[in-house]
Design a protein around this motif. Structure first.
Motif, PDB file in Angstrom:
ATOM      1  N   ARG A  35      47.757  43.229  44.551  1.00 36.29           N
ATOM      2  CA  ARG A  35      47.163  43.740  45.916  1.00 36.29           C
ATOM      3  C   ARG A  35      48.270  45.033  45.641  1.00 36.29           C
ATOM      4  NH1 ARG A  35      45.273  38.486  47.046  1.00 36.29           N
ATOM      5  NH2 ARG A  35      47.489  38.332  48.162  1.00 36.29           N
ATOM      6  N   THR A  39      46.487  49.043  45.694  1.00 37.10           N
ATOM      7  CA  THR A  39      47.157  49.530  46.911  1.00 37.10           C
ATOM      8  C   THR A  39      47.952  51.094  46.488  1.00 37.10           C
ATOM      9  OG1 THR A  39      47.202  48.168  48.486  1.00 37.10           O
ATOM     10  CG2 THR A  39      48.260  49.684  49.036  1.00 37.10           C
ATOM     11  N   SER A  42      45.561  53.201  43.920  1.00 38.93           N
ATOM     12  CA  SER A  42      44.506  54.243  45.378  1.00 38.93           C
ATOM     13  C   SER A  42      45.850  54.557  46.440  1.00 38.93           C
ATOM     14  CB  SER A  42      44.303  52.779  45.868  1.00 38.93           C
ATOM     15  OG  SER A  42      44.872  52.411  46.639  1.00 38.93           O
ATOM     16  N   LYS A  43      46.475  54.876  46.258  1.00 36.69           N
ATOM     17  CA  LYS A  43      46.572  55.503  47.990  1.00 36.69           C
ATOM     18  C   LYS A  43      47.098  56.930  47.535  1.00 36.69           C
ATOM     19  CE  LYS A  43      48.547  52.683  51.707  1.00 36.69           C
ATOM     20  NZ  LYS A  43      49.095  52.406  52.409  1.00 36.69           N
TER      21      LYS A  43
END
Length: 337
Positions: A35, A39, A42-43
């Motif tokens: 995860r 993250t 994606s950020k």
């Protein structure tokens, strides 16, 4: 390597979604590691916070070179300012321009003050250096904020502007006529006294700029042409001077030496402007409008002209006229003794 299990059972994330932007973290479970990796990716995709543009590594001297090429030719004192900025960059240690800080400049200034530097000179240097950053940012040559924008100039004691009394004016012109070999000094001085012109502006006058009751100053400090009405007799005298003696020569040094010989006491640095100050002071004392004076003197800022406002005949008289003392006059009428 993205996710790797360590000997102690924890999971280490080492991910670099974009070159130069790397994330590392150790987590307890593989799910947490996955995860975290997702993250990070994606950020960066949704709201990138990095810049692929390399940091500007130019030194201060290089920025000054750039400023000189792009802007200094628009200034009347461009060459002189360039030399001063070069000296300033050297005194600051020629840092990488983007890394210059207000603290570094303040330290330089403190040392210069301790060595006897003039505070006004230091304020001028700060203004010139700020201008380098501001101009280059406006032109798109740099893309970062001015590092000196929050550095305050030194607070200076306002100097009183000296002006001549009628007796001193008479004495000065008597000394000019008795001492100066060139007739130009007296005439240029008379023009300055009658119009508030700077010495260089009056000295640059030519016959075609004296007509119809006006003198027109073209090569001014503010880069603006301005025309000032003069007395018809003065116009006649100026044109007669040009006819008999030709155009004015550079005679400021002769005036300064003559003013010194006159023994008229003046603050340091005000000799070349004393006639201009005398015109402005008399104009205000005689009730002249401060906005009109601004146009006559060619000041771009009203604040410069307001230095003469305290000489107005009604200056601060409202403190007496409208202040609370007038409401309690009976208190003073009954004052014992």
């Amino acid at each position: 390597m993205a996710i790797e299990q360590l000997p102690d059972g924890r999971w280490r994330v080492d991910v670099e979604p974009i070159k130069g932007k790397r994330f590392r973290k150790t987590l307890k479970t593989k799910g947490e590691a996955q995860r975290f990796e997702a993250t990070c990716r994606s950020k960066l995709i949704e709201t990138p916070t990095w810049s692929l543009k390399p940091t500007d590594r130019r030194r201060l001297s290089e920025l000054i070179d750039r400023w000189a090429m792009l802007h200094s030719h628009t200034l009347a004192d461009g060459d002189a300012r360039r030399r001063l900025l070069d000296e300033l960059a050297k005194a600051l240690g020629d840092p990488v321009a983007i890394r210059l800080t207000g603290n570094a400049y303040a330290e330089y200034r403190a040392k210069a003050l301790a060595a006897g530097a003039n505070p006004k000179t230091l304020n001028n240097r700060l203004g010139y250096l700020r201008s380098v950053y501001n101009v280059l940012r406006q032109l798109g040559d740099i893309d970062y904020a001015n590092p000196l924008e929050n550095t305050r100039p030194l607070r200076l004691q306002e100097k009183e502007l000296a002006y001549l009394t009628s007796a001193q004016v008479d004495h000065l012109f008597a000394v000019i006529h008795g001492r100066c070999r060139t007739p130009h000094v007296a005439m240029v001085a008379a023009i300055c006294l009658a119009t508030g012109a700077r010495w260089g502006e009056a000295q640059a006058l030519t016959p075609e700029r004296v007509r119809d009751g006006l003198v027109t100053f073209a090569n001014t400090k503010g880069k603006r042409v301005r025309s000032i009405p003069i007395d018809p007799l003065l116009q006649q005298r100026i044109l007669g001077h040009f006819k008999h003696h030709g155009t004015f020569s550079n005679c400021l040094n002769s005036f300064d030496q003559t003013l010194a010989a006159s023994k008229i006491p003046l603050p340091a640095g005000q000799s070349s402007h004393v006639l201009r100050h005398t015109f402005a002071s008399r104009f205000v004392m005689n009730g002249g409008n401060i906005l009109t004076l601004q146009r006559i003197l060619g000041h771009q800022s009203l604040a410069m002209t307001m230095r003469y406002a305290h000489l107005a005949p009604d200056h601060l008289q409202d403190a007496v006229r409208y202040g609370p003392v007038s409401d309690f006059r009976q208190f003073f009428d009954s004052w014992p003794g």
